[in-house]
Design a protein around this motif. Structure first.
Motif, mmCIF file in Angstrom:
data_model
loop_
_atom_site.group_PDB
_atom_site.id
_atom_site.type_symbol
_atom_site.label_atom_id
_atom_site.label_comp_id
_atom_site.label_asym_id
_atom_site.label_seq_id
_atom_site.Cartn_x
_atom_site.Cartn_y
_atom_site.Cartn_z
ATOM 1 N N LYS A 1 0.838 -1.194 0.000
ATOM 2 C CA LYS A 1 0.000 0.000 0.000
ATOM 3 C C LYS A 1 0.876 1.249 0.000
ATOM 4 O O LYS A 1 2.076 1.187 0.265
ATOM 5 C CB LYS A 1 -0.898 0.016 1.240
ATOM 6 N N TRP B 1 -3.237 8.557 6.279
ATOM 7 C CA TRP B 1 -2.292 7.518 5.851
ATOM 8 C C TRP B 1 -1.956 6.580 7.008
ATOM 9 O O TRP B 1 -1.777 5.376 6.801
ATOM 10 C CB TRP B 1 -1.020 8.171 5.302
ATOM 11 N N GLU C 1 -4.042 3.621 7.422
ATOM 12 C CA GLU C 1 -3.878 2.579 6.411
ATOM 13 C C GLU C 1 -2.607 1.748 6.611
ATOM 14 O O GLU C 1 -2.360 0.791 5.876
ATOM 15 C CB GLU C 1 -3.840 3.231 5.024
#
Length: 433
Positions: free
Chosen positions: A305, A383, A386
């Motif tokens: 990711k 962010w 995640e």
């Protein structure tokens, strides 16, 4: 915990961590009263962690003026050494109530000394914090630490250099490492500036790549070495070599030369943790010429990711030290819950908190002029949500000491599989106990 020095991440005593990992016996804590009018806190970094505690101390004193909070500044190396010595001997005399421990070291302490730290489950709501933090501070159903700062990564980049090379802010979003390399070649060709610094003895970049793809040097159990057959590690090393041989890297050998490279305008990007922002902004003449995009992801790796982490830490309460009831209350009313404190620390020290609700504060939603008026705190918070949780295990630094040689051998033309096979064997021997 703000990891202001990448060198600290790499060099903070693999031997010391091994000491903690070698003993499975819990320390024999001194039987003392849990109440006291004094709480002692150990941390490092006057400009970040210590300032955070001092601000928390001021907040707590408004309702608890009779409790003395003593804040002690100590290097991370010294904290590690003193913790290892005391916990190994089974004595907590001279230790603080609260200590800051970086995420990479926490699993070693919790697994080696399971009864050395207070259970903080009652004051830490797991749903209130970034989930990846609990891969390191939680054992079974018990939470032992209050998550502090985020090590969420970003790609800091010079907007003027990229614009000169024909790239827009949109081009920087959600990129892969192969796209990054192609951009770097163009930036070097057009502007003459290197893309990034590289220190052959620092595996921080590889570490960030691994976590971006839900992988580590160890299996999920945090004990089994997984270097030789780790496909994500192989991809990360291949990518590292491609970057190293790209012709747009500036080699550095220490923290000062690393910082000087971006403060002097020598490099166009800094892929690093959010904490590097404070060093970038010290070059005040470059205000408005920097921006921050998501961290690049590995090509052709399913689980990779555009988010990762490096650094960060949490607050831990040591059992058997007088004043622990007050210590737990102090953490409960400050770092474990206080949005206003997080908002103030964002202003004062550019803290990116792992407390989710901090993202709703005024400061997090504001644009930051230095970084092209972008709401960097809000972006980093997104962010961070995640980042994939990985079990760092007990041996991050021990393994990196070994892996560094394998990476250097491969970059210089060696066979990748052979280098990792040898590193696997050496690492297995080094962590066996």
């Amino acid at each position: 915990m703000k990891m202001k020095k990448l060198a600290q991440l790499m060099l903070c005593g693999a031997t010391a961590l091994s000491m903690a990992a070698c003993s499975s016996s819990a320390p024999k804590t001194t039987e003392t009263e849990s109440t006291s009018d004094k709480v002692t806190v150990w941390a490092w970094d006057e400009t970040f962690n210590i300032k955070a505690v001092e601000e928390a101390k001021a907040v707590y004193a408004k309702e608890n003026p009779d409790v003395e909070i003593e804040v002690v500044t100590m290097s991370q190396d010294d904290i590690v050494q003193k913790l290892n010595t005391s916990l190994s001997s089974g004595k907590v005399d001279g230790l603080p109530n609260i200590v800051l421990i970086e995420d990479y070291r926490i699993p070693g302490y919790l697994q080696s000394y399971p009864d050395a730290f207070e259970d903080l489950t009652s004051i830490v709501n797991e749903e209130d914090f970034m989930s990846y933090k609990f891969a390191v501070n939680k054992i079974d159903d018990k939470i032992y630490g209050v998550p502090f700062d985020s090590g969420v990564t970003g790609l800091f980049y010079r907007t003027d250099y990229f614009e000169e090379a024909g790239f827009t802010a949109e081009d920087m979003k959600n990129i892969t490492w192969s796209e990054y390399i192609e951009m770097g070649k163009k930036v070097k060709e057009v502007t003459g500036h290197d893309m990034l610094t590289m220190d052959p003895s620092d595996l921080g970049l590889i570490r960030m790549m691994l976590q971006s793809a839900d992988s580590w040097y160890l299996a999920e159990d945090g004990k089994t070495v997984t270097l030789a057959d780790n496909e994500v590690l192989k991809k990360a090393m291949e990518t590292y070599k491609d970057i190293f041989n790209s012709g747009f890297t500036k080699q550095v050998a220490d923290w000062d030369s690393f910082v000087s490279a971006f403060q002097n305008g020598d490099v166009a990007t800094v892929p690093s943790g959010c904490w590097i922002a404070s060093s970038i902004t010290k070059a005040e003449d470059l205000s408005g010429k920097w921006a921050i995009a998501e961290f690049p992801r590995l090509d052709d790796v399913k689980d990779s990711k555009n988010a990762s982490s490096i650094g960060g830490g949490g607050w831990y309460v040591i059992k058997g030290v007088p004043g622990n009831e007050q210590a737990i209350d102090f953490l409960s009313k400050t770092f474990a819950s206080n949005d206003e404190l997080m908002d103030q620390l964002a202003k004062d020290i550019s803290l990116v908190s792992t407390l989710k609700s901090a993202a709703n504060t005024e400061t997090y939603k504001e644009g930051v002029p230095f970084f092209s008026d972008e709401p960097i705190f809000e972006n980093f918070s997104k962010w961070a949500s995640e980042v994939q949780p990985v079990n760092y295990g007990l041996h991050t630094y021990t393994i990196e000491d070994i892996l560094t040689e394998a990476v250097q051998a491969y970059v210089q033309g060696g066979d990748l599989d052979k280098a990792l096979d040898q590193a696997q064997q050496q690492a297995e021997g080094a962590v066996a106990y």
